[in-house]
Motif scaffolding. Structure first.
Motif, mmCIF file in Angstrom:
data_model
loop_
_atom_site.group_PDB
_atom_site.id
_atom_site.type_symbol
_atom_site.label_atom_id
_atom_site.label_comp_id
_atom_site.label_asym_id
_atom_site.label_seq_id
_atom_site.Cartn_x
_atom_site.Cartn_y
_atom_site.Cartn_z
ATOM 1 N N ILE A 190 0.797 -1.092 -0.075
ATOM 2 C CA ILE A 190 0.403 0.256 0.326
ATOM 3 C C ILE A 190 1.308 1.306 0.138
ATOM 4 O O ILE A 190 2.146 1.309 0.801
ATOM 5 C CB ILE A 190 -0.559 -0.126 1.184
ATOM 6 C CG1 ILE A 190 -1.864 -0.751 0.670
ATOM 7 C CG2 ILE A 190 -1.274 1.457 2.007
ATOM 8 C CD1 ILE A 190 -3.144 -0.311 -0.107
ATOM 9 N N PRO A 191 0.953 1.949 -0.986
ATOM 10 C CA PRO A 191 1.186 3.322 -0.852
ATOM 11 C C PRO A 191 1.325 4.397 0.279
ATOM 12 O O PRO A 191 -0.061 4.462 0.809
ATOM 13 C CB PRO A 191 1.240 4.384 -2.605
ATOM 14 C CG PRO A 191 -0.055 3.575 -2.834
ATOM 15 C CD PRO A 191 -0.443 2.373 -1.924
ATOM 16 N N ASP A 192 1.922 4.371 0.903
ATOM 17 C CA ASP A 192 2.132 5.977 1.756
ATOM 18 C C ASP A 192 1.390 7.540 0.921
ATOM 19 O O ASP A 192 1.202 7.395 -0.326
ATOM 20 C CB ASP A 192 3.214 6.471 2.801
ATOM 21 C CG ASP A 192 4.598 6.805 1.539
ATOM 22 O OD1 ASP A 192 4.132 7.845 0.457
ATOM 23 O OD2 ASP A 192 5.755 7.090 2.650
ATOM 24 N N SER A 193 1.222 8.594 1.874
ATOM 25 C CA SER A 193 0.430 9.391 1.252
ATOM 26 C C SER A 193 1.544 10.161 0.463
ATOM 27 O O SER A 193 1.304 11.058 -0.283
ATOM 28 C CB SER A 193 0.355 10.144 2.116
ATOM 29 O OG SER A 193 -1.034 10.036 3.235
ATOM 30 N N THR A 194 2.645 10.118 0.245
ATOM 31 C CA THR A 194 3.194 10.519 -1.234
ATOM 32 C C THR A 194 3.601 9.465 -1.650
ATOM 33 O O THR A 194 4.937 10.182 -2.644
ATOM 34 C CB THR A 194 4.852 11.364 -0.734
ATOM 35 O OG1 THR A 194 5.585 10.086 0.240
ATOM 36 C CG2 THR A 194 4.519 12.986 0.590
ATOM 37 N N GLY A 195 3.134 8.392 -1.813
ATOM 38 C CA GLY A 195 2.803 8.198 -3.009
ATOM 39 C C GLY A 195 4.291 6.625 -2.803
ATOM 40 O O GLY A 195 4.141 5.694 -3.892
ATOM 41 N N ASN A 196 4.955 6.212 -1.770
ATOM 42 C CA ASN A 196 5.983 5.375 -2.090
ATOM 43 C C ASN A 196 5.341 3.880 -1.232
ATOM 44 O O ASN A 196 4.356 4.147 -0.797
ATOM 45 C CB ASN A 196 6.863 5.795 -0.928
ATOM 46 C CG ASN A 196 7.846 7.412 -0.828
ATOM 47 O OD1 ASN A 196 8.369 7.314 -1.798
ATOM 48 N ND2 ASN A 196 7.008 7.838 -0.569
ATOM 49 N N ARG A 197 6.046 3.044 -2.098
ATOM 50 C CA ARG A 197 5.570 1.927 -1.587
ATOM 51 C C ARG A 197 6.825 0.924 -1.587
ATOM 52 O O ARG A 197 7.832 1.039 -2.823
ATOM 53 C CB ARG A 197 4.297 1.132 -2.733
ATOM 54 C CG ARG A 197 4.265 1.837 -3.743
ATOM 55 C CD ARG A 197 3.471 0.392 -4.630
ATOM 56 N NE ARG A 197 2.357 0.989 -4.881
ATOM 57 C CZ ARG A 197 1.186 0.541 -5.392
ATOM 58 N NH1 ARG A 197 0.896 -0.363 -5.020
ATOM 59 N NH2 ARG A 197 0.017 1.161 -6.406
ATOM 60 N N ALA A 248 -6.024 9.445 -2.334
ATOM 61 C CA ALA A 248 -4.180 9.067 -2.979
ATOM 62 C C ALA A 248 -4.099 8.219 -3.405
ATOM 63 O O ALA A 248 -2.730 7.370 -3.674
ATOM 64 C CB ALA A 248 -3.643 9.473 -1.424
ATOM 65 N N VAL A 261 2.527 15.636 -3.309
ATOM 66 C CA VAL A 261 3.653 15.474 -3.847
ATOM 67 C C VAL A 261 3.782 14.483 -4.897
ATOM 68 O O VAL A 261 5.067 14.713 -5.798
ATOM 69 C CB VAL A 261 4.654 15.260 -2.380
ATOM 70 C CG1 VAL A 261 6.253 14.429 -3.371
ATOM 71 C CG2 VAL A 261 4.607 15.792 -1.147
ATOM 72 N N PRO A 262 3.713 13.306 -5.452
ATOM 73 C CA PRO A 262 3.980 12.211 -6.333
ATOM 74 C C PRO A 262 3.351 13.187 -7.461
ATOM 75 O O PRO A 262 3.326 13.005 -8.274
ATOM 76 C CB PRO A 262 2.612 10.945 -5.664
ATOM 77 C CG PRO A 262 1.685 11.765 -4.448
ATOM 78 C CD PRO A 262 2.244 12.856 -3.986
ATOM 79 N N LYS A 292 -8.060 3.026 5.348
ATOM 80 C CA LYS A 292 -8.046 2.364 3.043
ATOM 81 C C LYS A 292 -9.242 1.780 3.239
ATOM 82 O O LYS A 292 -9.534 1.788 1.865
ATOM 83 C CB LYS A 292 -6.903 3.084 2.850
ATOM 84 C CG LYS A 292 -5.643 3.131 3.080
ATOM 85 C CD LYS A 292 -4.253 4.340 2.446
ATOM 86 C CE LYS A 292 -3.977 5.124 2.548
ATOM 87 N NZ LYS A 292 -3.201 5.776 2.005
ATOM 88 N N TYR A 296 -2.310 1.778 6.532
ATOM 89 C CA TYR A 296 -3.439 2.246 5.571
ATOM 90 C C TYR A 296 -4.507 2.084 5.901
ATOM 91 O O TYR A 296 -5.324 1.449 5.001
ATOM 92 C CB TYR A 296 -3.624 2.707 4.750
ATOM 93 C CG TYR A 296 -1.706 3.474 4.861
ATOM 94 C CD1 TYR A 296 -1.492 4.836 4.935
ATOM 95 C CD2 TYR A 296 -0.199 3.059 4.310
ATOM 96 C CE1 TYR A 296 0.060 5.593 4.961
ATOM 97 C CE2 TYR A 296 0.861 3.598 4.407
ATOM 98 C CZ TYR A 296 0.381 4.902 4.727
ATOM 99 O OH TYR A 296 1.303 5.426 4.995
ATOM 100 N N GLU A 308 0.952 16.622 1.568
ATOM 101 C CA GLU A 308 0.951 15.754 1.439
ATOM 102 C C GLU A 308 1.203 14.573 0.025
ATOM 103 O O GLU A 308 1.524 13.768 -0.535
ATOM 104 C CB GLU A 308 1.660 14.352 2.626
ATOM 105 C CG GLU A 308 0.265 13.674 2.584
ATOM 106 C CD GLU A 308 0.379 12.647 4.118
ATOM 107 O OE1 GLU A 308 -0.701 12.733 4.021
ATOM 108 O OE2 GLU A 308 1.299 12.641 4.580
ATOM 109 N N THR A 309 -0.404 14.771 -0.359
ATOM 110 C CA THR A 309 -0.726 14.040 -1.106
ATOM 111 C C THR A 309 -0.193 14.534 -2.938
ATOM 112 O O THR A 309 -0.882 13.956 -3.869
ATOM 113 C CB THR A 309 -2.146 14.058 -1.226
ATOM 114 O OG1 THR A 309 -2.701 14.883 -0.910
ATOM 115 C CG2 THR A 309 -2.533 12.979 -0.222
#
Lengths: 340, 406
Positions: A298-305, B63, B88-89, B5, B2, B85-86
């Motif tokens: 599951i990715p974290d909120s900044t999109g890392n997984r 997200a 950022v990507p 989620k 999460y 934070e969302t």
């Protein structure tokens, strides 16, 4: 059946299994040995974000991914061998803990903590599921024929409920101001918090799983009881066998292949325990191997997984299931050859 | 981390209506938006829908799919809702477009502080700020003659007094649910002591005296909370307040309106807000400032982007704000703060002021590592020092995979 006909019937499902099971499995297996990372560079960027009345501007040094001409993130993939597996199992730390008999240090590693619970969950629920299933099957088999339909229907209800929904229902019953929890508090006369420590959560999880899966064991074993040879039972009765002896020497041996089948299915299912961790919000106290994979994926909120570790973790789960199943599969295979 | 989620994700779409009652122009381009699902977004996307040909997707788990959806060609959505934070990507991947031209053309009514600028370019338009701040039961505080706490040491003293009075069994509430929520509590308290969580070179910076102090203070607070605090999220704390079970909590401003909702709350009018307590006397409020706002996808045609920007601005205009002023701390002209917004505004305007939540990949990784590892300290499995070392190790492994640490 002719070989050709057999092949014609089996082929579609074989093709499906190759495409949807074998191929992804191989892909994940391969993926677990590689690591793909974006190519990044350090840059100092001024970012302005709102306060309520004014704007806050800060200079931040960030690692930003490089983009190619088409605007896609540049990535590099490298072969890391068992690197992702090592990152999960942490063999050096684990070995140090095992060789000094330091249980807490071993449990401090997520994988071993998850493995401990997963194995315990699997092996505690297995006999309970079989016993409850067999008990209900025998009871239904002995009730009057007119009542059987409704009794079977009611017994099957827990199995019909969607697992996550069932887990949530149990959580809501036992959470601090839940119905059953208030009942418990009233009975015991002091506050009870089922979700504030690990062992009570584990008991609830096992209780829930047995409640949920026992109907499956029941319906299989009940079907088996319908094929019981009544001559053999009557012969046993004439020989003076007690109720227990008839169960032990006639009924259970007759049901043995089915018991092994239920065991096989339950081992596979229980080892992949996941719904309970999610439904009970248990991740602070108890996690399972399957949950660990999910957590990596599951990715974290900044999109890392962590795709590579997730792949390695799911491979480890599969290996675990295979190890558990080997004795049973060998036994089934031996019987299969014996009966030919 | 999460699980908010999976289990409770609510996905529902507001279908675009053809009624164009309150919209200044008639939209003819089919548009879609993907945003979070809380009240403020319902109000904003509801107002956007008045322009016609617009479909909103409101999803608390937006997200997890936003970057992939905006990365498609063409992008699956035109308008996105993001926060610190969302975003950022989306910025890192080049998936959203700079808005300077569009702001120059259509954004005359925007306030300067609504413009989110990265490297000099406007990348998003903020519509609201959100922050965790102190909410407390004014009636209990008055009755016991307690002053409103301004530091966490005072929070503990007040909690002790309230517990001794027997007014409520558990004086404090907290969003301590293992995972993102617990990570956020740590970030808030830690930043009140030391603003640096990750060094400029990407190495972790939390394994220090401030980290230990943060953990110890959080642990001290939990002594006054319901024992199941590790499963307690914002909704749980909100309900504890509404049912009169707690007297204080550091809770999101966006939850304020619910306290005075007579359909849900048994404590209407009894709850008040104050600035978030500081970690040390004289310090900044131990919390972080968040913003929520809109972005426009890069992988769409310029004509679509122009229409999308106009529709988005219609959704966050004065007319919407006056109709929904209690839904958020709006940044939009025409907003008159309600009674319960006072505490959040005090937090945002305090001197020294609370820092903005950092919009960086490394902060996201650090938050994730905190969310994964901190609970071991609260269950007593690990000491504070061991826990921080575990966070460091977790962060380092993830940061190497993300390519931000060599």
């Amino acid at each position: 059946m002719k070989t050709r006909t057999f092949a014609a019937f089996v082929a579609p499902s074989l093709v499906m299994m190759l495409i949807f099971i074998a191929a992804p499995l191989l892909y994940v297996f391969g993926q677990s040995f590689y690591l793909t990372t974006p190519v990044t560079e350090q840059m100092t960027v001024e970012t302005c974000t709102p306060g309520f009345l004014t704007q806050n501007c800060t200079q931040e040094t960030k690692s930003l991914p490089k983009l190619d001409e088409a605007g896609r993130i540049v990535t590099q993939t490298q072969f890391v061998g068992f690197g992702s597996y090592r990152a999960i199992i942490e063999p050096a730390k684990a070995w140090a803990a095992i060789s000094t008999f330091d249980y807490r240090a071993l449990m401090a590693i997520d994988f071993w903590r998850a493995l401990r619970f997963t194995l315990m969950f699997t092996f505690v629920t297995l006999p309970l599921v079989l016993l409850v299933g067999l008990g209900v099957a025998l009871a239904v088999n002995n009730t009057a024929r007119t009542l059987r339909g409704p009794v079977i229907f009611v017994s099957l209800l827990p199995f019909i409920i969607t697992p996550v929904i069932g887990a949530l229902a149990i959580r809501w019953l036992f959470v601090s101001d839940g119905l059953l929890n208030n009942g418990l508090e009233w009975m015991l006369g002091h506050p009870v918090s089922m979700f504030s420590q690990g062992w009570t959560i584990e008991i609830l999880m096992m209780f829930y799983r047995v409640w949920h899966v026992a109907p499956f064991a029941f319906i299989i074993l009940y079907a088996g009881l319908q094929t019981l040879n009544h001559d053999a039972l009557e012969a046993a009765m004439i020989d003076g066998a007690s109720r227990w002896q008839r169960l032990r020497y006639v009924i259970v041996p007759h049901l043995m292949p089915l018991i092994i089948f239920v065991t096989l299915i339950h081992l596979m299912d229980a080892y992949r325990v996941f719904d309970e961790v999610v439904g009970f919000r248990a991740e602070a106290h108890v996690i399972s191997l399957q949950y660990l994979t999910y957590d990596f994926l599951i990715p974290d909120s900044t999109g890392n997984r962590s795709i590579s570790r997730a792949a390695a973790s799911s491979m480890l789960t599969m290996v675990g299931i295979l190890i558990l199943l080997i004795p049973l599969l060998r036994r089934t295979w031996a019987q299969h050859r014996g009966s030919r | 981390m999460y699980l908010r989620k999976l289990a409770l994700a609510g996905v529902f779409a507001l279908m675009g209506t053809t009624a164009m009652a309150a919209c200044a122009f008639e939209n003819t381009t089919p548009l879609k938006s993907l945003t979070a699902g809380f009240e403020a977004w319902k109000s904003a996307t509801g107002a956007m829908a008045e322009c016609g040909n617009f479909t909103a997707e409101l999803d608390q788990e937006f997200a997890t799919k936003q970057a992939a959806a905006f990365g498609a060609s063409p992008s699956l959505y035109h308008i996105g809702g993001v926060a610190n934070e969302t975003v950022v990507p989306l910025i890192n991947g080049g998936l959203i477009r700079p808005l300077d031209d569009l702001v120059a053309k259509y954004g005359a009514n925007l306030q300067p502080n609504q413009l989110i600028k990265v490297d000099g370019k406007i990348m998003a338009i903020a519509m609201m700020v959100n922050t965790q701040h102190l909410m407390y039961r004014e009636d209990i505080f008055t009755e016991l003659g307690l002053a409103v706490p301004t530091t966490y040491a005072e929070v503990l003293t007040a909690a002790e007094a309230i517990k001794a009075s027997g007014k409520v069994e558990y004086p404090l509430g907290g969003t301590f649910k293992a995972g993102w929520n617990l990570g956020e509590e740590f970030v808030n308290m830690y930043m009140g002591l030391n603003p640096v969580m990750v060094n400029a070179d990407g190495t972790p910076a939390i394994n220090n005296e401030a980290g230990i102090q943060t953990l110890e203070m959080l642990k001290a607070l939990t002594a006054y909370m319901h024992p199941e605090y590790l499963t307690s999220d914002s909704t749980f704390v909100q309900q504890q307040f509404q049912q009169g079970k707690i007297a204080m909590a550091n809770l999101w401003a966006s939850r304020g309106g619910a306290m005075d909702d007579p359909a849900e709350s048994q404590v209407v009018g009894k709850i008040n807000g104050a600035a978030a307590p500081a970690a040390v006397a004289g310090g900044a409020p131990a919390t972080t400032l968040w913003w929520d706002g809109i972005v426009i996808a890069a992988n769409i045609t310029d004509a679509e982007a122009e229409a999308a920007f106009q529709v988005a601005l219609e959704g966050i205009d004065t007319e919407m704000v006056t109709a929904h002023s209690d839904d958020a701390i709006w940044l939009i002209p025409g907003y008159t703060p309600g009674r319960l917004a006072g505490g959040a505004i005090a937090t945002a305007t305090a001197t020294p002021s609370a820092p903005s939540y950092p919009s960086t990949t490394t902060q996201g990784l650090m938050h994730g590592a905190l969310g994964n590892q901190l609970q071991a300290f609260f269950t007593g499995e690990k000491s504070a020092a061991d826990t921080l070392a575990a966070v460091e190790a977790d962060y380092t492994a993830a940061a190497k995979e993300a390519g931000v640490l060599k």
